[in-house]
Design a protein around this motif. Structure first.
Motif, PDB file in Angstrom:
ATOM      1  N   ALA A 127       0.846  -1.190   0.000  1.00  0.00           N
ATOM      2  CA  ALA A 127       0.000   0.000   0.000  1.00  0.00           C
ATOM      3  C   ALA A 127       0.881   1.239   0.000  1.00  0.00           C
ATOM      4  CB  ALA A 127      -0.902   0.010   1.229  1.00  0.00           C
ATOM      5  N   CYS A 128       0.336   2.333  -0.475  1.00  0.00           N
ATOM      6  CA  CYS A 128       1.044   3.607  -0.498  1.00  0.00           C
ATOM      7  C   CYS A 128       1.350   4.040   0.937  1.00  0.00           C
ATOM      8  CB  CYS A 128       0.177   4.653  -1.196  1.00  0.00           C
ATOM      9  SG  CYS A 128       0.881   6.312  -1.167  1.00  0.00           S
ATOM     10  N   HIS A 142      -2.120   5.051   2.068  1.00  0.00           N
ATOM     11  CA  HIS A 142      -2.559   3.668   2.299  1.00  0.00           C
ATOM     12  C   HIS A 142      -3.454   3.096   1.207  1.00  0.00           C
ATOM     13  CE1 HIS A 142      -0.678   4.259   6.142  1.00  0.00           C
ATOM     14  NE2 HIS A 142      -1.462   5.291   6.368  1.00  0.00           N
ATOM     15  N   PRO A 170      -4.080   1.183  -2.505  1.00  0.00           N
ATOM     16  CA  PRO A 170      -3.330   0.136  -3.225  1.00  0.00           C
ATOM     17  C   PRO A 170      -2.367   0.738  -4.252  1.00  0.00           C
ATOM     18  CG  PRO A 170      -5.694  -0.304  -3.239  1.00  0.00           C
ATOM     19  CD  PRO A 170      -5.518   1.076  -2.697  1.00  0.00           C
ATOM     20  N   CYS A 196       0.611   4.886  -6.808  1.00  0.00           N
ATOM     21  CA  CYS A 196      -0.558   4.908  -5.934  1.00  0.00           C
ATOM     22  C   CYS A 196      -1.814   5.046  -6.793  1.00  0.00           C
ATOM     23  CB  CYS A 196      -0.441   6.075  -4.962  1.00  0.00           C
ATOM     24  SG  CYS A 196      -1.879   6.262  -3.892  1.00  0.00           S
TER      25      CYS A 196
END
Length: 70
Positions: free
Chosen positions: A12-13, A17, A19, A43
């Protein structure tokens, strides 16, 4: 494929956060050191969209190493 699909599913970024998806590094923004066409993870968030480099098949998920897409 530079990043294993099972790993990509759980990454996750770090900033928001969301994907991540595979992309090409390309003509990167300020502070980017990746050559055009190098693998990268982007991201999927519309508000964030940071691009993280992949070096030697290892994602570098540091916000300081990320850049905005061109």
């Amino acid at each position: 494929m530079p990043v294993d699909a099972s790993l990509l599913e759980i990454l996750a970024c770090p900033a928001c956060h969301a994907p991540l998806r595979e992309s090409k590094g390309g003509a990167a923004g300020e502070g980017a050191s990746d050559a055009p066409g190098e693998p990268a993870l982007q991201c999927t968030s519309d508000t964030c969209g940071l691009v993280y480099p992949v070096r030697d098949e290892i994602p570098v998920l540091l916000v300081d190493e990320a850049h905005r897409p061109a």
